[in-house]
Scaffold this active site. Structure first.
Site, PDB file in Angstrom:
ATOM      1  N   ARG A   1       0.704  -0.829   0.616  1.00  0.00           N
ATOM      2  CA  ARG A   1       0.285   0.158  -0.286  1.00  0.00           C
ATOM      3  C   ARG A   1       1.134   0.996   0.160  1.00  0.00           C
ATOM      4  O   ARG A   1       1.837   0.753   0.689  1.00  0.00           O
ATOM      5  CB  ARG A   1      -0.880  -0.080   1.224  1.00  0.00           C
TER       6      ARG A   1
ATOM      7  N   LYS B   1      -2.626  -2.306   7.962  1.00  0.00           N
ATOM      8  CA  LYS B   1      -3.559  -1.558   8.678  1.00  0.00           C
ATOM      9  C   LYS B   1      -3.640  -2.091   9.842  1.00  0.00           C
ATOM     10  O   LYS B   1      -2.913  -3.632  10.490  1.00  0.00           O
ATOM     11  CB  LYS B   1      -4.775  -2.427   7.611  1.00  0.00           C
TER      12      LYS B   1
ATOM     13  N   HIS C   1      -1.652   2.243  -5.610  1.00  0.00           N
ATOM     14  CA  HIS C   1      -2.807   1.215  -6.143  1.00  0.00           C
ATOM     15  C   HIS C   1      -2.460   0.090  -7.017  1.00  0.00           C
ATOM     16  O   HIS C   1      -2.738  -0.703  -6.469  1.00  0.00           O
ATOM     17  CB  HIS C   1      -3.761   1.631  -5.165  1.00  0.00           C
TER      18      HIS C   1
ATOM     19  N   ARG D   1      -0.118  -2.225  -6.786  1.00  0.00           N
ATOM     20  CA  ARG D   1      -0.278  -3.239  -5.816  1.00  0.00           C
ATOM     21  C   ARG D   1      -1.420  -4.398  -6.504  1.00  0.00           C
ATOM     22  O   ARG D   1      -0.871  -5.678  -6.086  1.00  0.00           O
ATOM     23  CB  ARG D   1      -1.129  -2.725  -4.670  1.00  0.00           C
TER      24      ARG D   1
ATOM     25  N   HIS E   1      -4.304  -8.896   3.558  1.00  0.00           N
ATOM     26  CA  HIS E   1      -5.144  -9.227   3.778  1.00  0.00           C
ATOM     27  C   HIS E   1      -5.845  -9.481   4.554  1.00  0.00           C
ATOM     28  O   HIS E   1      -5.857 -10.535   4.944  1.00  0.00           O
ATOM     29  CB  HIS E   1      -6.125  -9.586   2.239  1.00  0.00           C
TER      30      HIS E   1
ATOM     31  N   TYR F   1      -8.841 -10.671  -7.324  1.00  0.00           N
ATOM     32  CA  TYR F   1      -7.607 -10.137  -7.976  1.00  0.00           C
ATOM     33  C   TYR F   1      -7.601 -11.926  -9.333  1.00  0.00           C
ATOM     34  O   TYR F   1      -6.653 -11.553  -9.678  1.00  0.00           O
ATOM     35  CB  TYR F   1      -5.916 -10.711  -7.228  1.00  0.00           C
TER      36      TYR F   1
END
Length: 299
Positions: A149, A173, A245, A248, A271, A280
Site C-alpha cells: 500500500r 492496517k 494502488h 499493488r 488481507h 484479483y
C-alpha cells in the site's frame, strides 16, 4: 476569485438559503476544503474557476489511495458537486465540471491493472541521472516487487530491510506487521539510492530511519508518490488511470496469473480475508472463459 472567498460564499448559501444545520454546513465546507488542499499540493495553479472533471477524478483516486471507503468518497463527492452547482447557479462559472463524475459504486469493483510491459515502460521512463530519479526507480521497484500500500511504502524503515534473507517487514492496517519477499531489482535500486543519493541528504531529525525521503531530507508523502506515478504515466502516453494502488493490483494479478497460491498472495498483501484477495482472480477467469470459447464444441 480564490478558494477562500468562494467557500465562504458557499457556506453562507448553505446556511441562509438552504437552511442546513450547522453540522451539515461544516461537512460540506470540509469536503470542498479537502479538494482544495489536494489541488494546492498537486496542481497549485488550478483555482475554483479552472477546475475540470479530470481534477475531481484524480482527487477521488487519491482518497481511494488513502483507504477511504466508497461511502465516504460518495459523501465527499456530494459536497463538491453542491459547491460547483452553487457556482453555476450564481453564474460564477458557466459549466459544472462535476456533472459527468459518477459517485463511487458501493459494491466491490474489479481493480485496474497494468501489464508487465506497461510496468517496465513506466520504470524505464524514470531519469536515473537525477537524485530524484534514482529514488523514484527504487521506490516503484519496491512498490511493484512487494505489492505494498502507498502508506506502507512511505512508512518503510531501513531497520525493517532484511536483504540477506530477501524480505522486508511491513507495518500494515491495524498496525499488523508482516514479512514480504522483495525482489532482486528492488534490492539493487534501493542499495544504489542509499549509497549514491540518500547518504548525501541533510536528513531531518526523526526521519533518519525512513527509506524514501524528499529532497529536503524528510519522509516522502503519499501525495508525492501519487504525483510521481501520474507524471510518469503522462510521460509515456499511457491512457489508463494509474496510481500507487495500480502497482499493488498488478503485483497481485500477475502472481495469480502465473499460478501463485491464493493464500500466499493473501499473506503478502496483508488481507484479513481471503475474499478480498479473490477479486484479483478476474483475469484468470477471463482466460478460462477464452479457452472455453476457443476450444469447446458447445461454445
Amino acid at each position: 476569485m480564490n478558494w477562500k472567498i468562494l467557500i465562504r460564499q458557499f457556506r453562507d448559501y448553505l446556511k441562509l438559503e438552504r437552511s442546513l444545520s450547522g453540522n451539515s454546513v461544516e461537512a460540506y465546507e470540509h469536503d470542498v476544503i479537502k479538494f482544495m488542499q489536494f489541488l494546492e499540493l498537486t496542481e497549485p495553479s488550478v483555482g475554483p474557476l479552472q477546475v475540470k472533471g479530470k481534477h475531481i477524478q484524480l482527487f477521488l483516486e487519491y482518497i481511494t489511495e488513502l483507504g477511504m471507503s466508497a461511502y465516504s468518497q460518495a459523501r465527499i463527492l456530494s459536497g463538491i458537486k453542491s459547491f460547483f452547482r452553487f457556482l453555476l447557479m450564481e453564474e460564477i462559472r458557466d459549466e459544472d465540471p462535476s456533472s459527468l463524475i459518477d459517485s463511487p459504486k458501493l459494491g466491490r469493483k474489479l481493480p485496474d491493472t497494468l501489464s508487465f510491459p506497461e510496468i517496465e515502460q513506466i520504470l524505464l521512463a524514470i531519469d536515473l541521472s537525477t537524485p530524484e530519479g534514482m529514488r523514484n526507480r527504487a521506490m516503484l521497484e519496491t512498490l511493484y516487487s512487494c505489492g505494498l500500500r502507498v502508506s506502507e511504502l512511505t512508512d518503510l524503515k531501513i531497520s525493517n530491510l532484511f536483504f540477506d534473507d530477501g524480505f522486508v517487514k511491513v507495518l500494515g492496517k491495524g498496525n499488523k506487521e508482516r514479512l514480504v519477499p522483495i525482489g532482486r531489482d528492488a534490492r539493487k535500486y534501493i542499495g544504489m539510492y542509499r549509497n549514491e543519493v540518500r547518504c548525501h541528504l541533510d536528513i531531518v531529525k526523526g526521519a533518519e530511519n525512513y527509506v524514501f525521503l524528499n529532497r529536503r531530507g524528510n519522509k516522502l508523502s503519499r501525495v508525492m508518490v501519487f504525483t510521481i506515478i501520474k507524471n510518469l504515466a503522462v510521460k509515456i502516453g499511457l491512457k489508463k488511470t494509474v496510481s500507487p494502488h495500480t502497482f499493488r493490483h498488478s503485483f497481485a494479478t500477475h502472481l495469480i496469473e502465473g499460478g501463485a497460491d491464493l493464500r500466499a498472495v493473501q499473506e503478502m498483501l496483508g488481507h484479513e480475508s481471503i475474499t478480498t484477495t479473490e477479486i484479483y482472480t478476474h483475469l484468470d477467469r477471463d482466460y478460462l472463459q477464452q479457452i472455453i470459447k476457443d476450444f469447446h464444441p458447445r461454445s
